[in-house]
Scaffold this active site. Structure first.
Site, short mmCIF file in Angstrom:
data_model
loop_
_atom_site.label_atom_id
_atom_site.label_comp_id
_atom_site.label_asym_id
_atom_site.label_seq_id
_atom_site.Cartn_x
_atom_site.Cartn_y
_atom_site.Cartn_z
N ASP A 15 0.85 -1.18 0.00
CA ASP A 15 0.00 0.00 0.00
C ASP A 15 0.90 1.24 0.00
O ASP A 15 2.12 1.13 0.13
CB ASP A 15 -0.88 -0.05 1.25
N ALA A 17 -0.09 5.28 1.29
CA ALA A 17 -0.25 6.11 2.49
C ALA A 17 -0.44 5.25 3.73
O ALA A 17 -1.28 4.36 3.77
CB ALA A 17 -1.43 7.06 2.32
N LYS A 56 -11.69 6.38 -3.15
CA LYS A 56 -12.16 7.60 -2.50
C LYS A 56 -13.64 7.90 -2.74
O LYS A 56 -14.32 8.43 -1.85
CB LYS A 56 -11.28 8.78 -2.92
N ASP A 189 -2.14 -0.95 5.88
CA ASP A 189 -2.49 -0.45 7.21
C ASP A 189 -4.00 -0.36 7.42
O ASP A 189 -4.44 0.17 8.44
CB ASP A 189 -1.87 0.94 7.43
#
Length: 275
Positions: A15, A17, A56, A189
């Site tokens: 991943d 960010a 998003k 994360d």
């Protein structure tokens, strides 16, 4: 021709960010808050973090489906948010995200060293993100100036379905020429990113402290008292339980040791789907 199980890992799919860049995953979170605010709807940082890992547009749709946020929208506009309203917020989110992404582009401490170690073990480095391609173009360019170049990048709008669907992870498998999904490890994360890896048939590593779940800067994380850090780790590990990661570690700096352990398990005949 007979099937032979992979003996070692061939690729790590990372991943962005909260995993390799932007400790605490602040870039997308703050912009969600600002984008909703421009429509007169208050969203807290904690609320904005909830669906992190999704594409998003899907993230905004999920936020709008939260009863408390939907009610704030109804008070402001006299109706509940539709898909067209979600698109309007998304279209405001995008330029804000592109404008401010550089503010949160620093590599996570230990990332470069860990990735170099993985390459030294023969792994290719794939990557994917909940960002669309127009944002990823800037994220990738900023990372390159800091010394990180992935072998392949898949944005959320480059596949039919983003996370938690497995499409982005599998697109990396195809592009990198990997012959078995069990020879891949997905590192993320967020729970949608771990589900993505699980559904793709890969080994999975959840990062508990560098990303969205803890939501702190590196300095804040390092400054946490030991007892508080332990409580936070326990909370985050419980949050990940439903996604069933094979491993949980604090940051990407611990990934080389995990890869060595996975290689040992593969050599013993273990497979990710059976664990």
């Amino acid at each position: 021709m007979n099937y032979n199980q992979p003996a070692t890992l061939q690729a790590a799919i990372l991943d962005w960010a909260g995993t390799v860049v932007d400790f605490g995953s602040f870039a997308p979170t703050q912009i969600f808050v600002e984008a909703f605010a421009e429509f007169g709807v208050q969203v807290s940082l904690e609320e904005a973090r909830g669906p992190m890992g999704m594409g998003k547009w899907d993230h905004i749709r999920t936020l709008c489906d939260i009863p408390a946020i939907a009610e704030r929208y109804r008070v402001a506009f006299g109706r509940l948010p539709t898909d067209d309203d979600v698109t309007a917020i998304y279209e405001r989110f995008m330029p804000l995200q592109i404008e401010k992404i550089a503010e949160h582009s620093a590599l996570i401490p230990g990332a470069l060293q860990a990735i170099a170690e993985l390459r030294g073990m023969g792994l290719k480095i794939g990557s994917c993100s909940g960002y669309p391609a127009v944002v990823m173009e800037k994220v990738v360019a900023l990372a390159e100036t800091n010394g990180y170049v992935a072998d392949h990048v898949v944005a959320t709008d480059e596949v039919p379905n983003g996370r938690p669907w497995p499409a982005q992870a599998l697109a990396n498998v195809i592009a990198l020429g990997i012959d078995d999904v069990a020879a891949c490890v997905k590192v993320d994360d967020t729970w949608p990113g771990i589900l993505e890896g699980r559904r793709a048939g890969m080994w999975t590593v959840a990062l508990t402290c560098s990303g969205n779940a803890l939501g702190l800067t590196y300095e804040q994380y390092k400054g946490l008292p030991a007892a508080e850090l332990e409580r936070e780790r326990t909370r985050i590990e419980q949050m990940f339980e439903g996604a069933r990661p094979h491993y949980l570690v604090e940051t990407i700096a611990e990934l080389p040791a995990v890869v060595r352990d996975i290689n040992a398990r593969l050599a013993r005949g273990e497979m990710p789907q059976g664990n």
